[in-house]
Design a protein around this motif. Structure first.
Motif, PDB file in Angstrom:
ATOM      1  N   PRO A  88       7.387  -1.364   3.136  1.00 59.86           N
ATOM      2  CA  PRO A  88       6.902  -1.371   1.749  1.00 59.86           C
ATOM      3  C   PRO A  88       5.372  -1.451   1.704  1.00 59.86           C
ATOM      4  O   PRO A  88       4.773  -2.195   2.500  1.00 59.86           O
ATOM      5  CB  PRO A  88       7.515  -2.650   1.171  1.00 59.86           C
ATOM      6  N   TYR A  89       4.773  -0.718   0.802  1.00 59.82           N
ATOM      7  CA  TYR A  89       3.317  -0.722   0.615  1.00 59.82           C
ATOM      8  C   TYR A  89       2.974  -0.666  -0.863  1.00 59.82           C
ATOM      9  O   TYR A  89       3.375   0.263  -1.558  1.00 59.82           O
ATOM     10  CB  TYR A  89       2.672   0.499   1.310  1.00 59.82           C
ATOM     11  N   SER A  90       2.190  -1.615  -1.333  1.00 59.24           N
ATOM     12  CA  SER A  90       1.726  -1.597  -2.721  1.00 59.24           C
ATOM     13  C   SER A  90       0.862  -0.366  -2.950  1.00 59.24           C
ATOM     14  O   SER A  90       0.087   0.030  -2.081  1.00 59.24           O
ATOM     15  CB  SER A  90       0.886  -2.832  -3.016  1.00 59.24           C
ATOM     16  N   TYR A 117      -3.567   0.432   1.026  1.00 58.41           N
ATOM     17  CA  TYR A 117      -4.541  -0.418   1.714  1.00 58.41           C
ATOM     18  C   TYR A 117      -3.762  -1.212   2.762  1.00 58.41           C
ATOM     19  O   TYR A 117      -2.832  -1.937   2.403  1.00 58.41           O
ATOM     20  CB  TYR A 117      -5.191  -1.343   0.676  1.00 58.41           C
ATOM     21  N   SER A 118      -4.134  -1.065   4.024  1.00 58.50           N
ATOM     22  CA  SER A 118      -3.284  -1.606   5.083  1.00 58.50           C
ATOM     23  C   SER A 118      -3.993  -2.493   6.098  1.00 58.50           C
ATOM     24  O   SER A 118      -5.128  -2.237   6.496  1.00 58.50           O
ATOM     25  CB  SER A 118      -2.637  -0.436   5.854  1.00 58.50           C
ATOM     26  N   ILE A 119      -3.258  -3.501   6.502  1.00 57.55           N
ATOM     27  CA  ILE A 119      -3.611  -4.314   7.666  1.00 57.55           C
ATOM     28  C   ILE A 119      -3.224  -3.521   8.918  1.00 57.55           C
ATOM     29  O   ILE A 119      -2.382  -2.623   8.849  1.00 57.55           O
ATOM     30  CB  ILE A 119      -2.831  -5.649   7.610  1.00 57.55           C
ATOM     31  N   VAL A 149      -1.561  -4.711  12.337  1.00 61.13           N
ATOM     32  CA  VAL A 149      -0.996  -5.853  13.065  1.00 61.13           C
ATOM     33  C   VAL A 149      -0.983  -5.470  14.552  1.00 61.13           C
ATOM     34  O   VAL A 149      -0.459  -4.411  14.906  1.00 61.13           O
ATOM     35  CB  VAL A 149       0.441  -6.160  12.576  1.00 61.13           C
ATOM     36  N   GLU A 154       5.159  -2.724  14.520  1.00 59.12           N
ATOM     37  CA  GLU A 154       5.848  -1.460  14.786  1.00 59.12           C
ATOM     38  C   GLU A 154       5.317  -0.330  13.900  1.00 59.12           C
ATOM     39  O   GLU A 154       5.113   0.796  14.354  1.00 59.12           O
ATOM     40  CB  GLU A 154       7.361  -1.617  14.561  1.00 59.12           C
ATOM     41  N   PHE A 155       5.070  -0.629  12.638  1.00 60.77           N
ATOM     42  CA  PHE A 155       4.623   0.415  11.715  1.00 60.77           C
ATOM     43  C   PHE A 155       3.117   0.652  11.829  1.00 60.77           C
ATOM     44  O   PHE A 155       2.657   1.789  11.986  1.00 60.77           O
ATOM     45  CB  PHE A 155       4.986   0.021  10.274  1.00 60.77           C
ATOM     46  N   THR A 156       2.343  -0.432  11.752  1.00 57.22           N
ATOM     47  CA  THR A 156       0.882  -0.230  11.666  1.00 57.22           C
ATOM     48  C   THR A 156       0.300   0.294  12.976  1.00 57.22           C
ATOM     49  O   THR A 156      -0.704   0.999  12.954  1.00 57.22           O
ATOM     50  CB  THR A 156       0.155  -1.512  11.192  1.00 57.22           C
ATOM     51  N   ALA A 189      -4.162  -5.050  -3.229  1.00 55.42           N
ATOM     52  CA  ALA A 189      -3.807  -3.656  -3.535  1.00 55.42           C
ATOM     53  C   ALA A 189      -3.165  -3.417  -4.916  1.00 55.42           C
ATOM     54  O   ALA A 189      -3.666  -2.587  -5.687  1.00 55.42           O
ATOM     55  CB  ALA A 189      -2.905  -3.107  -2.423  1.00 55.42           C
ATOM     56  N   GLU A 206       4.635 -11.704  -5.515  1.00 53.88           N
ATOM     57  CA  GLU A 206       5.120 -10.792  -4.473  1.00 53.88           C
ATOM     58  C   GLU A 206       4.658 -11.295  -3.095  1.00 53.88           C
ATOM     59  O   GLU A 206       3.472 -11.520  -2.875  1.00 53.88           O
ATOM     60  CB  GLU A 206       4.565  -9.397  -4.696  1.00 53.88           C
ATOM     61  N   TYR A 236       4.297 -10.598   0.969  1.00 51.87           N
ATOM     62  CA  TYR A 236       4.126  -9.423   1.831  1.00 51.87           C
ATOM     63  C   TYR A 236       4.899  -9.520   3.155  1.00 51.87           C
ATOM     64  O   TYR A 236       5.056  -8.544   3.854  1.00 51.87           O
ATOM     65  CB  TYR A 236       2.643  -9.199   2.096  1.00 51.87           C
ATOM     66  N   TRP A 237       5.303 -10.702   3.535  1.00 49.16           N
ATOM     67  CA  TRP A 237       6.132 -10.808   4.733  1.00 49.16           C
ATOM     68  C   TRP A 237       6.943 -12.068   4.703  1.00 49.16           C
ATOM     69  O   TRP A 237       6.818 -12.835   3.769  1.00 49.16           O
ATOM     70  CB  TRP A 237       5.316 -10.713   6.049  1.00 49.16           C
TER      71      TRP A 237
HETATM   72  C1  LIG Z   1       6.638  -5.664  -1.345  1.00 45.12           C
HETATM   73  C2  LIG Z   1       5.712  -5.540  -0.169  1.00 45.12           C
HETATM   74  C3  LIG Z   1       4.509  -4.839  -0.314  1.00 45.12           C
HETATM   75  C4  LIG Z   1       3.633  -4.725   0.775  1.00 45.12           C
HETATM   76  N1  LIG Z   1       2.436  -4.094   0.599  1.00 45.12           N
HETATM   77  C5  LIG Z   1       1.552  -4.046   1.627  1.00 45.12           C
HETATM   78  C6  LIG Z   1       0.260  -3.450   1.450  1.00 45.12           C
HETATM   79  O1  LIG Z   1      -0.083  -2.935   0.385  1.00 45.12           O
HETATM   80  N2  LIG Z   1      -0.576  -3.439   2.519  1.00 45.12           N
HETATM   81  C7  LIG Z   1      -0.227  -3.987   3.717  1.00 45.12           C
HETATM   82  O2  LIG Z   1      -1.038  -3.955   4.654  1.00 45.12           O
HETATM   83  N3  LIG Z   1       0.971  -4.549   3.902  1.00 45.12           N
HETATM   84  C8  LIG Z   1       1.863  -4.575   2.892  1.00 45.12           C
HETATM   85  N4  LIG Z   1       3.096  -5.137   3.089  1.00 45.12           N
HETATM   86  C9  LIG Z   1       3.470  -5.500   4.467  1.00 45.12           C
HETATM   87  C10 LIG Z   1       3.943  -4.230   5.172  1.00 45.12           C
HETATM   88  O3  LIG Z   1       5.178  -3.807   4.644  1.00 45.12           O
HETATM   89  C11 LIG Z   1       4.110  -4.398   6.691  1.00 45.12           C
HETATM   90  O4  LIG Z   1       4.649  -5.643   6.981  1.00 45.12           O
HETATM   91  C12 LIG Z   1       2.785  -4.268   7.388  1.00 45.12           C
HETATM   92  O5  LIG Z   1       2.323  -2.944   7.215  1.00 45.12           O
HETATM   93  C13 LIG Z   1       2.898  -4.510   8.903  1.00 45.12           C
HETATM   94  O6  LIG Z   1       3.898  -3.673   9.427  1.00 45.12           O
HETATM   95  P1  LIG Z   1       4.198  -3.729  10.985  1.00 45.12           P
HETATM   96  O7  LIG Z   1       5.464  -3.024  11.259  1.00 45.12           O
HETATM   97  O8  LIG Z   1       2.993  -3.245  11.734  1.00 45.12           O
HETATM   98  O9  LIG Z   1       4.386  -5.281  11.271  1.00 45.12           O
HETATM   99  P2  LIG Z   1       5.602  -6.165  10.752  1.00 45.12           P
HETATM  100  O10 LIG Z   1       6.571  -6.323  11.862  1.00 45.12           O
HETATM  101  O11 LIG Z   1       6.093  -5.641   9.441  1.00 45.12           O
HETATM  102  O12 LIG Z   1       4.851  -7.534  10.485  1.00 45.12           O
HETATM  103  C14 LIG Z   1       4.488  -8.399  11.570  1.00 45.12           C
HETATM  104  C15 LIG Z   1       3.714  -9.588  11.056  1.00 45.12           C
HETATM  105  O13 LIG Z   1       2.425  -9.173  10.627  1.00 45.12           O
HETATM  106  C16 LIG Z   1       1.955 -10.007   9.571  1.00 45.12           C
HETATM  107  N5  LIG Z   1       1.680  -9.136   8.407  1.00 45.12           N
HETATM  108  C17 LIG Z   1       2.459  -8.114   7.912  1.00 45.12           C
HETATM  109  N6  LIG Z   1       1.859  -7.533   6.848  1.00 45.12           N
HETATM  110  C18 LIG Z   1       0.688  -8.186   6.675  1.00 45.12           C
HETATM  111  C19 LIG Z   1      -0.379  -8.045   5.750  1.00 45.12           C
HETATM  112  N7  LIG Z   1      -0.329  -7.084   4.791  1.00 45.12           N
HETATM  113  N8  LIG Z   1      -1.441  -8.869   5.842  1.00 45.12           N
HETATM  114  C20 LIG Z   1      -1.483  -9.816   6.795  1.00 45.12           C
HETATM  115  N9  LIG Z   1      -0.522 -10.013   7.722  1.00 45.12           N
HETATM  116  C21 LIG Z   1       0.549  -9.199   7.662  1.00 45.12           C
HETATM  117  C22 LIG Z   1       3.069 -11.011   9.296  1.00 45.12           C
HETATM  118  O14 LIG Z   1       2.812 -12.181  10.043  1.00 45.12           O
HETATM  119  C23 LIG Z   1       4.296 -10.299   9.825  1.00 45.12           C
HETATM  120  O15 LIG Z   1       5.318 -11.178  10.180  1.00 45.12           O
HETATM  121  C24 LIG Z   1       3.983  -5.280   2.028  1.00 45.12           C
HETATM  122  C25 LIG Z   1       5.202  -5.945   2.166  1.00 45.12           C
HETATM  123  C26 LIG Z   1       6.049  -6.092   1.082  1.00 45.12           C
HETATM  124  C27 LIG Z   1       7.351  -6.846   1.269  1.00 45.12           C
END
Ligand SMILES: Cc1cc2nc3c(=O)[nH]c(=O)nc-3n(C[C@H](O)[C@H](O)[C@H](O)COP(=O)(O)OP(=O)(O)OC[C@H]3O[C@@H](n4cnc5c(N)ncnc54)[C@H](O)[C@@H]3O)c2cc1C
Ligand SMILES: NC(=O)c1ccc[n+]([C@@H]2O[C@H](COP(=O)([O-])OP(=O)(O)OC[C@H]3O[C@@H](n4cnc5c(N)ncnc54)[C@H](OP(=O)(O)O)[C@@H]3O)[C@@H](O)[C@H]2O)c1
Length: 258
Positions: free
Chosen positions: A56-58, A71-73, A75, A79-81, A124, A255, A257-258
């Motif tokens: 999910p992404y706002s 707008y994205s972090i 990590v 897995e996704f980022t 975001a 909302e 985010y995690w």
């Molecule tokens: C409703 C909703 C909206 C979201 N919108 C955004 C958004 O606009 N931008 C965004 O960057 N992410 C957003 N997220 C988080 C996003 O879905 C993913 O979790 C993030 O992109 C990381 O994905 P990943 O697979 O790399 O790591 P994941 O396996 O998904 O996450 C691993 C860990 O990284 C940390 N983490 C995850 N997301 C963030 C974050 N945004 N900031 C700081 N630490 C984080 C947490 O500790 C999490 O347990 C949102 C989540 C939800 C539920």
């Protein structure tokens, strides 16, 4: 799993790197993709074995924009980022056709002051809501609070500040928008220092914006770090503020985010 007829394939059109762990990007928007400001989309990338990773992404964009901005972090082992951190213009990205989420201002009734409390990328959805003309008609004050660890993470300042003298929004916004930059691990370039929770508890936030948090006037949206969301919600509940539900309108919409 999202079924094949439930998503569209889009292209990356723009990438902006803010820091080594924060970036924004835009994607083409299918003519059929609709959303309400504050909502999120589900973005997907295809893996080597042809399965997908969805997150999910706002949505940062205005609802009338031709493209969709996110707008994205990044990590470190995410897995996704880790799969999107090096995306380039022209690359593929998938988006679920459905719009999701309840972080929308239609959750609220009445109210004079609209507060956005965000940490990190939780900013975001509030950028998208700033583009919604209806909030400027409805509210006397719109207070955008962005809290990050370090100054370089106070992103989107130019976009936010551009509202004050914007061709279309300027007149509506200039006496209503209050933008508060908060830092927790830097001691310069912020307006306030300390966690949002601390600054609510000690009264500094209300004093700085010169608007009290009250049951009758405040409508508060909270987004970002889940612990912040939870702690802030509990803290505001001690002032009598409640979560807004369709059947029982109140003060807060949140909302995590995690
Ligand atoms: C409703 C909703 C909206 C979201 N919108 C955004 C958004 O606009 N931008 C965004 O960057 N992410 C957003 N997220 C988080 C996003 O879905 C993913 O979790 C993030 O992109 C990381 O994905 P990943 O697979 O790399 O790591 P994941 O396996 O998904 O996450 C691993 C860990 O990284 C940390 N983490 C995850 N997301 C963030 C974050 N945004 N900031 C700081 N630490 C984080 C947490 O500790 C999490 O347990 C949102 C989540 C939800 C539920
Ligand atoms: N250079 C890098 O690689 C780098 C830099 C920064 C972050 N990161 C990593 O990125 C991830 C996300 O970091 P992030 O800074 O975007 O998100 P974050 O940890 O959610 O922090 C964002 C802001 O929220 C505040 N906050 C956290 N918990 C809170 C609570 N319970 N109540 C009120 N405020 C709270 C933080 O204050 P506090 O500062 O007081 O926690 C900070 O100002 C972390 O895993 C981090 O290790 C990496």
């Amino acid at each position: 799993m999202i079924k094949e007829n439930k998503y569209t394939l889009e292209k990356i059109t723009y990438v902006k790197q803010w820091t080594d762990h924060l970036f924004s990007f835009r994607i083409t928007r299918d003519a059929g993709f609709k959303f309400i400001p504050g909502q999120f989309a589900r973005l997907g990338v295809k893996k080597e074995d042809d399965t997908f990773v969805w997150r999910p992404y706002s949505i940062v964009s205005a609802d009338y924009d031709e493209e969709l901005e996110f707008y994205s972090i990044i990590v470190p082992d995410g897995e996704f980022t880790q799969r999107i951190k090096d995306i380039k213009i022209g690359d593929d990205i998938y988006i679920d056709k459905t719009n999701y989420g309840l972080l929308t201002t239609d959750r609220f009734e009445n109210g004079k002051d609209l507060w956005f409390l965000s940490t990190g990328t939780g900013l975001a959805p509030f950028i998208s809501i700033l583009y919604d003309f209806s909030i400027w008609e409805q509210y006397d004050k719109v207070i955008l609070v962005h809290c990050a660890r370090e100054a370089e993470e106070l992103t989107y300042q130019e976009t936010i500040n551009s509202f004050f003298n914007h061709e279309y929004y300027g007149e509506l916004v200039k006496d209503k928008l209050v933008y508060v930059k908060i830092l927790t691990r830097d001691t310069k370039d912020g307006d306030l220092y300390g966690r949002i929770t601390t600054l609510i508890e000690n009264g500094e936030l209300e004093k700085y914006v010169n608007v009290p948090l009250t049951i009758s006037d405040s409508r508060i949206m909270i987004c970002g770090n889940p612990q912040m969301v939870d702690d802030t919600r509990k803290l505001l509940a001690t002032k009598g503020l409640t979560i807004s539900k369709r059947a029982n309108p109140g003060n807060m919409a949140v909302e995590n985010y995690w």
